[in-house]
Design a protein around this motif. Structure first.
Motif, mmCIF file in Angstrom:
data_model
loop_
_atom_site.group_PDB
_atom_site.id
_atom_site.type_symbol
_atom_site.label_atom_id
_atom_site.label_comp_id
_atom_site.label_asym_id
_atom_site.label_seq_id
_atom_site.Cartn_x
_atom_site.Cartn_y
_atom_site.Cartn_z
ATOM 1 N N SER A 56 73.646 40.877 24.867
ATOM 2 C CA SER A 56 74.328 39.871 24.045
ATOM 3 C C SER A 56 74.326 40.318 22.590
ATOM 4 C CB SER A 56 73.644 38.515 24.187
ATOM 5 O OG SER A 56 72.262 38.613 23.891
ATOM 6 N N ALA A 57 75.457 40.078 21.928
ATOM 7 C CA ALA A 57 75.649 40.657 20.598
ATOM 8 C C ALA A 57 75.728 39.634 19.479
ATOM 9 C CB ALA A 57 76.924 41.514 20.581
ATOM 10 N N SER A 58 75.655 38.339 19.782
ATOM 11 C CA SER A 58 75.757 37.335 18.728
ATOM 12 C C SER A 58 75.048 36.064 19.174
ATOM 13 C CB SER A 58 77.225 37.033 18.409
ATOM 14 O OG SER A 58 77.880 36.461 19.522
ATOM 15 N N THR A 59 74.829 35.186 18.202
ATOM 16 C CA THR A 59 74.180 33.918 18.507
ATOM 17 C C THR A 59 75.055 33.055 19.401
ATOM 18 O OG1 THR A 59 73.061 34.005 16.365
ATOM 19 C CG2 THR A 59 73.090 31.886 17.487
ATOM 20 N N ASP A 60 76.354 33.101 19.203
ATOM 21 C CA ASP A 60 77.259 32.321 20.046
ATOM 22 C C ASP A 60 77.165 32.747 21.503
ATOM 23 O OD1 ASP A 60 78.109 30.952 17.831
ATOM 24 O OD2 ASP A 60 79.823 32.286 17.460
ATOM 25 N N GLU A 61 77.064 34.036 21.741
ATOM 26 C CA GLU A 61 76.927 34.511 23.118
ATOM 27 C C GLU A 61 75.606 34.065 23.722
ATOM 28 O OE1 GLU A 61 79.601 38.595 22.670
ATOM 29 O OE2 GLU A 61 77.481 38.708 23.197
ATOM 30 N N HIS A 72 66.026 38.019 21.162
ATOM 31 C CA HIS A 72 67.142 37.076 21.075
ATOM 32 C C HIS A 72 66.693 35.668 21.446
ATOM 33 C CE1 HIS A 72 70.230 40.567 21.732
ATOM 34 N NE2 HIS A 72 69.445 40.740 20.695
ATOM 35 N N VAL A 97 81.250 35.209 28.378
ATOM 36 C CA VAL A 97 80.119 35.982 27.855
ATOM 37 C C VAL A 97 79.500 36.845 28.953
ATOM 38 C CG1 VAL A 97 77.827 35.799 26.820
ATOM 39 C CG2 VAL A 97 79.659 34.319 26.043
ATOM 40 N N LYS A 118 64.425 34.208 18.694
ATOM 41 C CA LYS A 118 65.176 33.807 17.498
ATOM 42 C C LYS A 118 65.800 32.433 17.688
ATOM 43 C CE LYS A 118 67.146 34.555 13.494
ATOM 44 N NZ LYS A 118 66.348 34.650 12.255
ATOM 45 N N ASP A 136 82.875 29.309 28.594
ATOM 46 C CA ASP A 136 82.126 30.143 27.652
ATOM 47 C C ASP A 136 81.164 31.069 28.387
ATOM 48 O OD1 ASP A 136 83.441 28.932 25.590
ATOM 49 O OD2 ASP A 136 81.852 27.479 25.170
#
Length: 954
Positions: A241-246, A287, A769, A290, A765
């Motif tokens: 996963s590359a972002s907080t949204d993902e 991740h 993802v 965080k 979503d």
């Protein structure tokens, strides 16, 4: 050596021999890897109408086997074109990691639906593979994503075995189960399967594997190894996963409504599910941590990040003002207050304050003198009881909302349940009520009646009290068998009236003239008169145990500390090691206790008799030998572990040498076994447990911290005990509205649920993802393109070169045959050309004549042009006498000197004829056109005649 193919056709005679020779021809081509030559042979067979689809090799396997083992892709293509029997070819392709062949066969099967299901579910034709191995299982075990994806697309699946872990299974069933779970637990299959919730599937698979490992101890290590690989796969996949949204899209999705409340999904549902299945690597991933930190601190995160002082001030203020905060939440349902209290960090601090207050009450009760201030002590006990009622109600709500399994899985919940159980038991034991011995016999223990009866009471010694008790019990038992119910009731009432005037107490040594009131505090005077197992005394003992357990609950808060957390986790993990040690030690302890008791029991009686004979009393001589009784031996050997037992206890009189020697030997052996061996083994086990936790200290601490935080991120109730017993204003308003709504329909609260729309958005979503991180994981982990060169790559390169060689050889062969055919054609043409040699010569002559004729034609054209000019000239000469003027009109001689000169020049006929003749002679060289020559000669003759007619008379 006998040909196995002959055995397949034993009754075919010469035909069978011919068939065998043909099969040998095919096998030779397969061994050489010449797919082009094999194609020619198979085409010839097909043209001759012979069967080739059911042929086998020398081992009785399909013809594909040798080609697959040697990597001959051209041979496989040739065999597929003629629908040769596949058998277990797909399994062998997967075994040899021959992906190109697997894909070729898969494409062939996609065009043959009638064979597809048979081949993809086929097993080995011989004993090379386990019967449970199919192409999809073997490909998944090898983690070959490319092949697994193709096979799943063809409809291949792996069915999870349905068997009970406690049922008896055979070795074949066990091995089949292991093979299947090896495939099911591989990333290639989990990424290729139709399961949308990959994380949930992996969590459940890991739990299933660990359960099987615990149930099947023989294969436990392998099942645990597979479970560890699944855990690592989950962490690696989540790491893509590359972002907080993902990350939030992955966390929010869950396949059912377990974590959905009023249509809204819990945003960290996947984290709670991972905690449920003990996915430590997933929880400890950066991740995850965080996102957890952001959701735990919320608005206070930036404040706490400013430094330790700010964090300490926040915690201190919340803990100090926790009662006010709780009351504000109950009485003031304001949005700001509700949002602040529902911050998980604030809820944890409120629970910590509640626990500190509870321990403070326990400490106050322990240090308070109940005799001097009994009312304050009773108030403290009542407050502690209310606190436990709040904790008990909290546990009831947790079980109601989350289930009993989740409650049992939490160690802190078990500790709280033990504390609550102890305090409730203490409260029940200390309750002052009537104890019913029989429906007709009631012993009133009220203080007033006991005080009234004490005035006329008779005191007994301890021995007399015990004898009286035994006598009454035995008499009642013997009489109860012979009495009727009515008579028994009358006797009970009589005995009751008699006992009301008795007060059994112990005889105190009269050492001082002071009364009982002066020696013992008033509150404890009743304890003196109670028997050993009186409920009040038992409750006091349990109260001490409850205090210890209550204070030890503070260690659970160490889980959130990065410094003390690993140590607390290590101590919790040592419990299992200690239980193992205790099991072994108990056996050794009891064994030596039995042996030493048997050695010293007879000696103990002897020593007692000797002591009494020497003038000692019976009481003083009863404990001369410590190991005389089994209980005494257990106590003595136990305290030996800590060095509190002296070797002098083994000494006996001079006449008991054997017993003393054997006893000393057993005692020394116990010290060696229990102290030196077992205690050091325990130390080693505990050290291993600590080192195991210390090696993964970061992962273990983050996981246990997440467990503690999850209770506040997804809480059952907001306020801690005892404030959770007080209903809030919001709760009362809802209750009132519900009650009114029973009669007034318009007052009913209509719940609005956006479950359908939210579920669709969450699914969309999550699907987006999961496809992204799945493609990244496949590219990084499962891609077959690597820089390293393996022996298989060299084999494939060799086969490619060999294929090119056969291809070039085949092309050269085709070229040679074409050249031979061209040579034959050229030979026939040469013979025909030899027959045309005269024609060739004639053609050459015609060519030269044609060239010469062309040149002469040019000359002839010039001659004709000259002839035309000459003819015109002759025509003018012929017309000249007629146009001559008359003599009178002639000009004077002086005016015409040139004309005279011209007239004076005679016209010679021979010059004209000579010129024309020379031109005709030059054209005579043609000699090939007599018609033209005749025409020219006639023209010349006409010219001559005209010239002769036109000459002047003079």
């Amino acid at each position: 050596m006998e040909n196995p193919l002959q055995e397949r056709y034993p009754d075919e005679g010469e035909a069978g021999t011919d068939h065998g020779s043909r099969v040998e021809e095919i096998l030779c081509e397969i061994d050489e890897g010449d797919g082009f030559r094999l194609q020619e042979v198979l085409n010839r067979w097909k043209d001759e109408g012979l069967e080739v689809t059911s042929c086998r090799d020398r081992r009785g396997l399909s013809l594909y086997t040798t080609a697959i083992e040697n990597g001959f892709l051209d041979v496989i293509n040739a065999l597929l074109k003629h629908d040769v029997y596949l058998g277990d070819a797909l399994i062998r392709c997967v075994e040899e990691n021959f992906n190109d062949a697997s894909l070729v066969i898969s494409r062939y099967l996609s065009t043959r639906p009638e064979l597809c299901e048979v081949v993809i579910n086929a097993t080995s034709d011989n004993g090379d593979f386990h019967p449970a191995i199919t192409p999809i299982i073997l490909a998944a075990q090898k983690n070959n994503y490319e092949v697994v994806k193709v096979l799943v697309g063809l409809g291949a699946t792996i069915t999870e075995p349905k068997m009970s872990t406690g049922a008896e299974v055979t070795l074949t069933q066990a091995l089949s189960t292991i093979h299947i779970y090896r495939a099911l637990s591989q990333p290639a299959y989990m990424m290729s399967s139709t399961e949308l919730d990959i994380f949930g599937y992996a969590f459940r698979m890991s739990k299933k594997l660990r359960d099987l490992g615990a149930a099947w101890e023989d294969f436990g290590a392998e099942f645990h190894s597979m479970a560890d690989k699944v855990d690592q796969f989950v962490a690696d996949l989540f790491g893509q996963s590359a972002s907080t949204d993902e990350v939030l899209a992955l966390f929010c999705y869950h396949k059912d409504d377990t974590y959905r409340t009023e249509g809204k999904q819990y945003p960290l549902a996947k984290v709670s599910e991972a905690i449920k299945y003990h996915q430590k690597d997933f929880i400890a991933h950066p991740h995850t941590q965080k996102v957890l930190i952001c959701h735990f601190y919320r608005n206070l995160l930036s404040w706490n990040n400013k430094g330790a002082l700010n964090s300490f001030l926040t915690a201190f203020l919340v803990i100090a003002c926790s009662p006010l905060i709780c009351l504000a939440y109950i009485l003031l349902p304001v949005k700001q207050v509700i949002q602040f209290v529902r911050i998980p960090y604030v809820m944890m601090l409120l629970n910590f304050a509640s626990l500190l207050a509870f321990i403070g009450l326990i400490v106050a009760l322990g240090v308070t003198a109940r005799a001097s201030d009994p009312k304050f002590s009773e108030t403290l006990r009542l407050t502690i009881f209310i606190w436990n009622i709040g904790t008990f109600w909290l546990h009831i709500q947790f079980i109601w909302k989350r289930g009993g399994n989740r409650f049992i899985e939490g160690s802190t919940k078990i500790q709280d349940a033990i504390v609550v159980s102890l305090y409730l038991t203490i409260f029940c034991l200390q309750w002052d009520w009537n104890v019913q011995i029989n429906p007709n016999v009631v012993v009133d223990q009220a203080r007033s009646r006991r005080a009234a009866a004490a005035a006329n009471s008779t005191y007994f010694t301890l021995k007399e009290t015990i004898e009286l008790q035994h006598h009454v019990s035995s008499s009642l038992d013997s009489m109860g068998q012979r009495l009727t119910t009515s008579l028994r009731g009358e006797i009970d009432s009589t005995i009751m009236q008699t006992l009301l005037g008795l007060s059994c107490t112990y005889e105190l040594p009269v050492t001082t003239p002071r009364s009982l009131m002066d020696v013992v505090p008033k509150h404890y005077q009743e304890h003196v008169t109670r028997v050993a197992y009186d409920p009040v005394l038992v409750s006091e003992a349990l109260y001490g145990v409850a205090m210890v357990v209550s204070v030890l609950r503070l260690t659970n808060l160490f889980m959130v500390s990065e410094t003390l957390g690993p140590l607390r986790i290590s101590l919790g993990g040592m419990g299992g090691d200690f239980m193992k040690f205790l099991t072994v030690f108990s056996i050794v302890w009891v064994a030596f206790s039995l042996g030493m008791t048997h050695v010293y029991v007879s000696v103990g009686h002897t020593e007692k008799l000797i002591c009494i004979s020497n003038g000692g009393s019976e009481d003083s001589c009863s404990n001369k030998v410590v190991y005389e009784t089994f209980v005494g031996t257990l106590q003595a050997l136990y305290w030996t572990l800590f060095g509190y037992t002296s070797p002098r206890t083994l000494e006996l009189s001079n006449r008991n040498y054997v017993a003393e020697g054997v006893g000393t030997f057993l005692f020394a052996s116990f010290i060696v076994v229990a102290v030196i061996i077992l205690l050091n083994a325990l130390i080693g086990m505990l050290s291993n447990s600590y080192n195991s936790v210390e090696e993964h200290a970061d992962t273990e601490w983050k996981f246990h911290r997440a467990v503690v935080w999850d209770a506040y991120l997804h809480p059952v109730v907001t306020l801690p005990p005892p404030f959770n017993l007080v209903p809030t204003v919001k709760c009362l308003s809802r209750l009132l509205r519900y009650i009114v709504g029973i009669w007034v329909k318009s007052a009913r609260r209509v719940p609005r649920s956006f479950k359908c729309s939210q579920a669709k958005d969450e699914l969309a979503d999550y699907t987006r993802v999961i496809k992204l991180i799945g493609s990244r994981y496949i590219q990084q982990k499962l891609s077959s393109e690597t820089d390293a060169v393996s022996p298989k790559d060299l084999t494939l390169l060799k086969n490619d070169i060999l294929s090119v060689r056969y291809f070039i050889r085949n092309r050269i062969k085709n070229y040679n045959s074409s050249l031979h055919r061209t040579q034959d054609s050229c030979t026939g043409v040469g013979e025909k050309l030899e027959d045309l040699v005269p024609v060739d010569n004639r053609v050459d002559g015609l060519n030269s004549d044609s060239t010469e004729l062309k040149d002469r034609s040019e000359e002839l054209r010039e001659v004709i042009e000259a002839l035309k000019i000459g003819i015109e000239h002759l025509a003018r000469l012929q017309d000249q006498p007629q146009r001559r003027p008359p003599p009178a009109a002639r000009p004077p001689a002086a005016a015409r000197p040139q004309a005279a000169a011209a007239e004076a020049e005679p016209f010679e006929e021979t010059d004209v004829v000579r010129r024309i003749t020379s031109m005709m002679e030059s054209g005579n060289a043609l000699g090939q056109n007599p018609g033209l020559w005749s025409e020219l000669s006639a023209a010349v003759s006409r010219a001559d005649s005209r010239v002769g007619l036109s000459q002047p008379s003079e």
